[in-house]
Design a protein around this motif. Structure first.
Motif, mmCIF file in Angstrom:
data_model
loop_
_atom_site.group_PDB
_atom_site.id
_atom_site.type_symbol
_atom_site.label_atom_id
_atom_site.label_comp_id
_atom_site.label_asym_id
_atom_site.label_seq_id
_atom_site.Cartn_x
_atom_site.Cartn_y
_atom_site.Cartn_z
ATOM 1 N N GLN A 70 0.944 4.296 -1.598
ATOM 2 C CA GLN A 70 0.799 5.708 -1.961
ATOM 3 C C GLN A 70 -0.258 5.903 -3.054
ATOM 4 O O GLN A 70 -0.967 6.900 -3.078
ATOM 5 C CB GLN A 70 2.148 6.276 -2.432
ATOM 6 N N LYS A 77 -3.580 5.796 -1.324
ATOM 7 C CA LYS A 77 -3.876 7.078 -0.688
ATOM 8 C C LYS A 77 -4.275 8.135 -1.719
ATOM 9 O O LYS A 77 -5.199 8.919 -1.495
ATOM 10 C CB LYS A 77 -2.657 7.567 0.106
ATOM 11 N N LYS A 78 -3.569 8.153 -2.838
ATOM 12 C CA LYS A 78 -3.825 9.169 -3.869
ATOM 13 C C LYS A 78 -5.241 9.062 -4.421
ATOM 14 O O LYS A 78 -5.939 10.073 -4.598
ATOM 15 C CB LYS A 78 -2.801 9.006 -4.985
ATOM 16 N N GLU A 113 -4.810 4.032 5.685
ATOM 17 C CA GLU A 113 -3.833 4.486 6.680
ATOM 18 C C GLU A 113 -3.346 3.313 7.532
ATOM 19 O O GLU A 113 -2.160 3.206 7.850
ATOM 20 C CB GLU A 113 -4.455 5.567 7.559
ATOM 21 N N GLN A 143 -1.032 1.223 5.524
ATOM 22 C CA GLN A 143 0.262 1.885 5.403
ATOM 23 C C GLN A 143 1.102 1.630 6.653
ATOM 24 O O GLN A 143 2.294 1.335 6.559
ATOM 25 C CB GLN A 143 0.092 3.383 5.181
ATOM 26 N N GLU A 180 4.628 -0.474 6.682
ATOM 27 C CA GLU A 180 5.861 0.113 7.194
ATOM 28 C C GLU A 180 6.488 -0.789 8.246
ATOM 29 O O GLU A 180 7.705 -0.986 8.288
ATOM 30 C CB GLU A 180 5.577 1.493 7.772
#
Length: 575
Positions: free
Chosen positions: A97, A100-101, A153, A156, A160
């Motif tokens: 995260q 991404k930020k 992405e 990520q 996951e």
């Protein structure tokens, strides 16, 4: 004021003094005009976003040009991430995260430091946060924003999957019994296992791997990819997933999931990124469980032209004269993994015309070619190379491709087929072209038959191509070249050759892709007579060189002179 000065003043850019140094720099570098930038600054101030990410998200600047400008301004390196292999252990150092930020990605190690790709290297807050979490020295490089977003992405998604799969493993271990051993239907339909297998195969194809090794260890499972002929460990997964992964792959390949004591072979066809890929699956029982090796067969490789494979102009001309004849035997020799099949398929593609009946017998059929009759060897059913060849000769062939000559019977039938008016192509395991007649003779084929049927031998090896992004030029000395056997009478001394360095695009190996080194021996009249008389390898080599054959080492040195590969790589491949 003269006309030249007036013209110069008209093109001079003088940004307003009220702008920040960064904004003025963007205008002076002609990345964006002042009027557009002022509109953007007005919008950006209301959104309370930083200038660089706002410009990128708006799409009003070229991200590569902007990245190169920022790198130059701050004294950093600009990196194209499209060819970079991401180190999963480094990515996991900071939360996804946060990546991404801030549009950042830690992607590799450099000694004790980690390399951090940033689209906006002016963001000191992001850099401080990364340093605080990793507690490691960070070296910043600038990368295109869209590449970073896509990679983040993707990471990520991978994280996951890994989290879900690891959680599954943990629940199995906590429960004592392993459901992966008890309920096969539940295993293969389980989404985490399916996604883990698919993810591994997709990643291997993306990394240009030729093989995937899934190897059970004592405490976990090691997964390695073979890239450009060298194995690289990519990840380790929990031991509890071993049975599920192997079972999933066996079902995909049509293998017996209940049999774990003997090796098995199968095949899978998948579509990856819109491209059809064949996978050859082989299982091998080990003391820690079944190891699985997956050979990735990209069908586009079967469509290579001979010119793309590394043939020199002279060698290609000699080879073409041979395979364009209506009969004779052409053998491609070399060790396992030297690209023999690719050369044979590229040749078959040229011969594949409507007026020709082409039949192949292979074990296994590596690439499926339209318009060609391909026969799969099945030894258990009694369909050996020799038996298949006998049947093929009754099927009115013009061209026959025998995957490999392994024994006397196959060799004899192949030679007889060539003598009865067929063009026969096959592969053989020999160290060089000149030793091929002796190898056939050792198999039991009469020398006079070898001499009459054999038309051309292509011996080959695979050498790694230098990475065009980082190869380093150097001026060779005549003494250095003489030490490696440079033929000064036939080859000019190059002004510059190149050596490997290593960069992000080639995963710090200095090489990217491979090229074949070919030695083409055509059987002319003198050589045919010598083979018929049982000449030894040295005599065959002498006559072949006299007739114009360029030996493999000299061909490799020609590739060094052209800047395709390095001197060290050729000496590694061709002793």
């Amino acid at each position: 004021m003269d006309e030249a000065t007036a013209a110069s003043n008209q093109t001079t850019i003088t940004p307003g003094r009220d702008l920040s140094p960064l904004a003025r720099g963007l205008i002076l570098a002609r990345i964006i005009d002042e009027q557009t930038l002022r509109v953007i600054l007005s919008e950006q101030s209301r959104s309370q976003r930083a200038l660089i990410p706002y410009l990128l998200e708006k799409g009003v600047v070229n991200e590569v040009t902007l990245g190169q400008f920022l790198a130059s301004r701050l004294g950093l390196d600009f990196v194209d991430l499209s060819g970079v292999t991401v180190d999963d252990s480094v990515v996991s150092l900071i939360p996804i995260q946060m990546c991404k930020k801030y549009a950042v990605l830690p992607f590799a190690r450099q000694g004790e430091r980690i390399l951090l790709a940033m689209a906006d290297p002016t963001n000191v807050v992001a850099l401080d946060d990364v340093r605080a979490i990793t507690k490691t020295d960070v070296r910043v490089v600038v990368a295109p924003w869209s590449q970073l977003v896509a990679l983040v992405e993707r990471q990520q998604h991978l994280s996951e999957e890994a989290l879900e799969t690891t959680a599954l493993a943990a629940s199995e271990e906590a429960g004592g019994a392993n459901p992966l051993d008890s309920d096969v239907t539940e295993i293969v339909d389980d989404a985490p296992i399916i996604r883990l297998v698919n993810m591994t195969i997709s990643q291997a194809a993306l990394d240009r791997a030729s093989d995937i090794h899934i190897e059970p260890q004592q405490n976990d499972i090691r997964i390695r990819f073979r890239i450009d002929g060298v194995l690289h460990e990519v990840t380790r997964v929990p031991k509890a997933l071993q049975s599920g992964i192997v079972t999933r792959l066996k079902l995909m390949a049509g293998l017996n999931i209940a049999e774990r004591r003997v090796p098995q072979d199968g095949r899978i066809t998948l579509r990856i990124d819109g491209k059809e890929v064949d996978l050859r699956v082989a299982t091998l029982p080990t003391v820690e469980g079944e190891k699985v090796v997956i050979r990735i067969l990209d069908k586009t490789r079967a469509q290579f032209s001979l010119g793309e494979l590394g043939f020199t102009a002279e060698s290609l001309s000699r080879f073409e004269r041979s395979f364009k004849k209506p009969w004779g035997t052409i053998l491609v020799t070399g060790p396992t993994g030297s690209g023999k099949s690719t050369t044979l398929y590229a040749t078959i593609n040229i011969l594949n015309e409507t007026q020709r009946n082409i039949i192949t017998v292979e074990d296994p059929v590596e690439y499926r070619l339209p318009g060609i009759n391909q026969v799969q060897v099945h030894n258990k059913a009694g369909l050996s190379f020799a038996n298949a060849l006998r049947s093929i000769l009754r099927s009115d062939p013009d061209v026959i491709l025998v995957g490999e000559i392994r024994d006397r019977e196959t060799a004899s039938i192949a030679v007889e087929a060539a003598l009865t008016g067929h063009l026969v192509l096959s592969s053989l395991h020999t160290n060089d072209a000149a030793s091929t007649p002796s190898r056939l003779s050792e198999m039991g084929v009469e020398p006079f038959l070898i001499a009459s049927a054999l038309d051309c031998v292509v011996a080959q090896r695979l050498a790694r191509r230098l990475c065009d992004n980082c190869k380093v030029p150097l001026k060779p000395s005549e003494s250095d070249l003489a030490g490696v056997g440079w033929n000064f009478d036939e080859m000019a001394v190059p002004e510059v050759i190149y050596r490997a360095k290593g960069c992000r695009q080639c995963s710090n190996t200095g090489f990217r892709g491979r090229i074949a080194i070919h030695e083409v021996m055509t059987v002319e009249e003198d050589l045919e007579r010598a083979i018929a008389e049982g000449a030894q390898t040295d005599a065959v080599r002498h006559l072949a060189l006299k007739a114009g054959m360029i030996d493999m080492k000299s061909v490799g040195l020609l590739h060094v002179a052209s800047g395709t590969t390095s001197l060290e790589e050729i000496l590694r491949v061709v002793a």
